[in-house]
Motif scaffolding. Structure first.
Motif, PDB file in Angstrom:
ATOM      1  N   HIS A  84     -69.068  44.122 -33.600  1.00  0.00           N
ATOM      2  CA  HIS A  84     -68.122  44.649 -32.758  1.00  0.00           C
ATOM      3  C   HIS A  84     -67.624  44.153 -31.435  1.00  0.00           C
ATOM      4  CE1 HIS A  84     -68.109  48.575 -35.197  1.00  0.00           C
ATOM      5  NE2 HIS A  84     -69.386  48.441 -35.124  1.00  0.00           N
ATOM      6  N   LEU A  85     -68.264  42.770 -31.258  1.00  0.00           N
ATOM      7  CA  LEU A  85     -67.808  41.998 -30.258  1.00  0.00           C
ATOM      8  C   LEU A  85     -66.696  41.305 -30.742  1.00  0.00           C
ATOM      9  CD1 LEU A  85     -71.483  41.001 -28.982  1.00  0.00           C
ATOM     10  CD2 LEU A  85     -69.860  42.859 -27.902  1.00  0.00           C
ATOM     11  N   VAL A  86     -65.733  40.692 -29.767  1.00  0.00           N
ATOM     12  CA  VAL A  86     -64.532  39.796 -29.994  1.00  0.00           C
ATOM     13  C   VAL A  86     -64.392  39.036 -28.877  1.00  0.00           C
ATOM     14  CG1 VAL A  86     -62.069  39.860 -30.319  1.00  0.00           C
ATOM     15  CG2 VAL A  86     -63.534  41.924 -31.405  1.00  0.00           C
ATOM     16  N   GLY A  87     -64.236  37.615 -29.012  1.00  0.00           N
ATOM     17  CA  GLY A  87     -63.913  36.837 -28.058  1.00  0.00           C
ATOM     18  C   GLY A  87     -62.246  36.462 -28.152  1.00  0.00           C
ATOM     19  N   LEU A  88     -61.410  36.559 -26.740  1.00  0.00           N
ATOM     20  CA  LEU A  88     -60.322  36.532 -26.668  1.00  0.00           C
ATOM     21  C   LEU A  88     -60.030  35.141 -25.683  1.00  0.00           C
ATOM     22  CD1 LEU A  88     -59.116  40.051 -25.832  1.00  0.00           C
ATOM     23  CD2 LEU A  88     -59.040  39.162 -27.997  1.00  0.00           C
ATOM     24  N   ALA A  89     -58.939  34.606 -26.102  1.00  0.00           N
ATOM     25  CA  ALA A  89     -58.574  33.470 -25.248  1.00  0.00           C
ATOM     26  C   ALA A  89     -57.194  33.910 -24.934  1.00  0.00           C
ATOM     27  CB  ALA A  89     -58.112  32.228 -26.024  1.00  0.00           C
ATOM     28  N   PHE A  90     -56.891  33.887 -23.536  1.00  0.00           N
ATOM     29  CA  PHE A  90     -55.379  34.243 -23.131  1.00  0.00           C
ATOM     30  C   PHE A  90     -54.598  33.227 -23.251  1.00  0.00           C
ATOM     31  CE2 PHE A  90     -58.318  36.976 -19.821  1.00  0.00           C
ATOM     32  CZ  PHE A  90     -58.356  37.943 -20.535  1.00  0.00           C
ATOM     33  N   ASP A  91     -53.313  33.728 -23.080  1.00  0.00           N
ATOM     34  CA  ASP A  91     -52.228  32.708 -23.418  1.00  0.00           C
ATOM     35  C   ASP A  91     -52.035  31.893 -22.174  1.00  0.00           C
ATOM     36  OD1 ASP A  91     -51.814  33.567 -25.918  1.00  0.00           O
ATOM     37  OD2 ASP A  91     -49.925  34.788 -25.369  1.00  0.00           O
ATOM     38  N   THR A  92     -52.079  32.458 -20.818  1.00  0.00           N
ATOM     39  CA  THR A  92     -52.187  31.808 -19.583  1.00  0.00           C
ATOM     40  C   THR A  92     -53.323  32.092 -18.880  1.00  0.00           C
ATOM     41  OG1 THR A  92     -50.610  33.699 -18.944  1.00  0.00           O
ATOM     42  CG2 THR A  92     -49.504  31.676 -19.728  1.00  0.00           C
ATOM     43  N   PRO A  93     -53.867  31.398 -17.843  1.00  0.00           N
ATOM     44  CA  PRO A  93     -54.868  31.646 -17.119  1.00  0.00           C
ATOM     45  C   PRO A  93     -54.427  32.857 -16.135  1.00  0.00           C
ATOM     46  CG  PRO A  93     -54.316  29.454 -16.942  1.00  0.00           C
ATOM     47  CD  PRO A  93     -53.401  29.988 -17.746  1.00  0.00           C
ATOM     48  N   GLN A  94     -55.477  33.900 -16.037  1.00  0.00           N
ATOM     49  CA  GLN A  94     -54.998  35.234 -15.336  1.00  0.00           C
ATOM     50  C   GLN A  94     -55.810  35.120 -13.753  1.00  0.00           C
ATOM     51  OE1 GLN A  94     -53.356  37.640 -16.933  1.00  0.00           O
ATOM     52  NE2 GLN A  94     -52.944  36.012 -17.918  1.00  0.00           N
ATOM     53  N   ASP A  95     -55.241  35.899 -12.894  1.00  0.00           N
ATOM     54  CA  ASP A  95     -55.649  36.056 -11.566  1.00  0.00           C
ATOM     55  C   ASP A  95     -56.697  37.131 -11.389  1.00  0.00           C
ATOM     56  OD1 ASP A  95     -56.178  35.955  -8.782  1.00  0.00           O
ATOM     57  OD2 ASP A  95     -54.037  36.851  -8.584  1.00  0.00           O
ATOM     58  N   LEU A  96     -58.129  36.963 -11.511  1.00  0.00           N
ATOM     59  CA  LEU A  96     -58.940  38.031 -11.425  1.00  0.00           C
ATOM     60  C   LEU A  96     -59.195  38.667  -9.981  1.00  0.00           C
ATOM     61  CD1 LEU A  96     -61.602  36.098 -13.752  1.00  0.00           C
ATOM     62  CD2 LEU A  96     -59.733  37.579 -14.358  1.00  0.00           C
ATOM     63  N   ALA A  97     -58.365  38.271  -8.988  1.00  0.00           N
ATOM     64  CA  ALA A  97     -58.673  38.764  -7.738  1.00  0.00           C
ATOM     65  C   ALA A  97     -58.139  40.332  -8.044  1.00  0.00           C
ATOM     66  CB  ALA A  97     -57.616  38.253  -6.776  1.00  0.00           C
TER      67      ALA A  97
END
Length: 196
Positions: A84-97
């Protein structure tokens, strides 16, 4: 007898990510795949991707949108899956702030993803029970329609068939709609059971 896969030995698996990860136990998220919304828990998060847990596992290579409190929706693709675990790669870097911001910036309020629904339920408040429409739902709360005259901070329970009542309190009320905040938040199986 239940099969248990062998546990990987420490140090054998090389870390392939270059960006810092943030552990996010019990953070909730939403996957949007072909106009279908799916609930997930976010286990790890970085600027480049996420490790999530979900009951419906998309295949490797699948493109989708990902959303969580303070982030998204953003484009992503599935790079691995295991049970049930899935690894995702975002299309663009995300601002985690914005993920850790709970409203400290003026005019900004990070919210958990909402799931639209038209399910019927009952709301128990001060010993009385009234039928309500469940407009939307998140792990942290629900928007209900069909009840008037409730005050903020009033304790209440949301009741569904075949599911234990979910306790909480009225967070807001206006124009026949109320916001119910759950205490504690819903777990993954309960949320999925309600959304079916």
């Amino acid at each position: 007898m239940t099969y248990m896969p062998p546990i990987a030995k420490m140090g054998i698996v090389a870390e392939r990510r270059e960006d810092q990860r943030y552990r996010r136990v019990l953070a909730t998220g939403k996957l949007i795949l072909n106009d279908c919304e799916m609930f997930c828990f976010v286990r790890d998060l970085s600027v480049g991707g996420a490790k999530i847990e979900t009951l419906t596992v998309p295949p490797i290579g699948q493109r989708l949108a990902f959303e969580m409190r303070g982030l998204g929706p953003c484009g992503a693709r599935v790079v691995w899956n295991r049970e049930h675990l899935v690894g995702l790669a975002f299309d663009t870097p995300q601002d985690l702030a914005t993920v850790s911001d709970r409203g400290t910036r003026q005019g900004y309020c990070a919210r958990a993803p909402r799931f639209a629904t038209d399910r019927l339920a009952h709301l128990r408040v001060a010993g009385a029970t009234v039928a309500v429409e469940l407009v939307d739902l998140s792990a942290g709360g629900a928007r209900l329609r069909g009840v008037e005259g409730l005050r903020c901070d009033t304790p209440a329970s949301l009741i569904f068939d075949h599911i234990a009542p979910r306790r909480g309190f009225i967070r807001w009320a206006r124009d026949g709609d109320v916001g119910l905040q759950f205490t504690p938040i819903l777990d993954l199986p309960t949320l999925m059971q309600i959304l079916r």
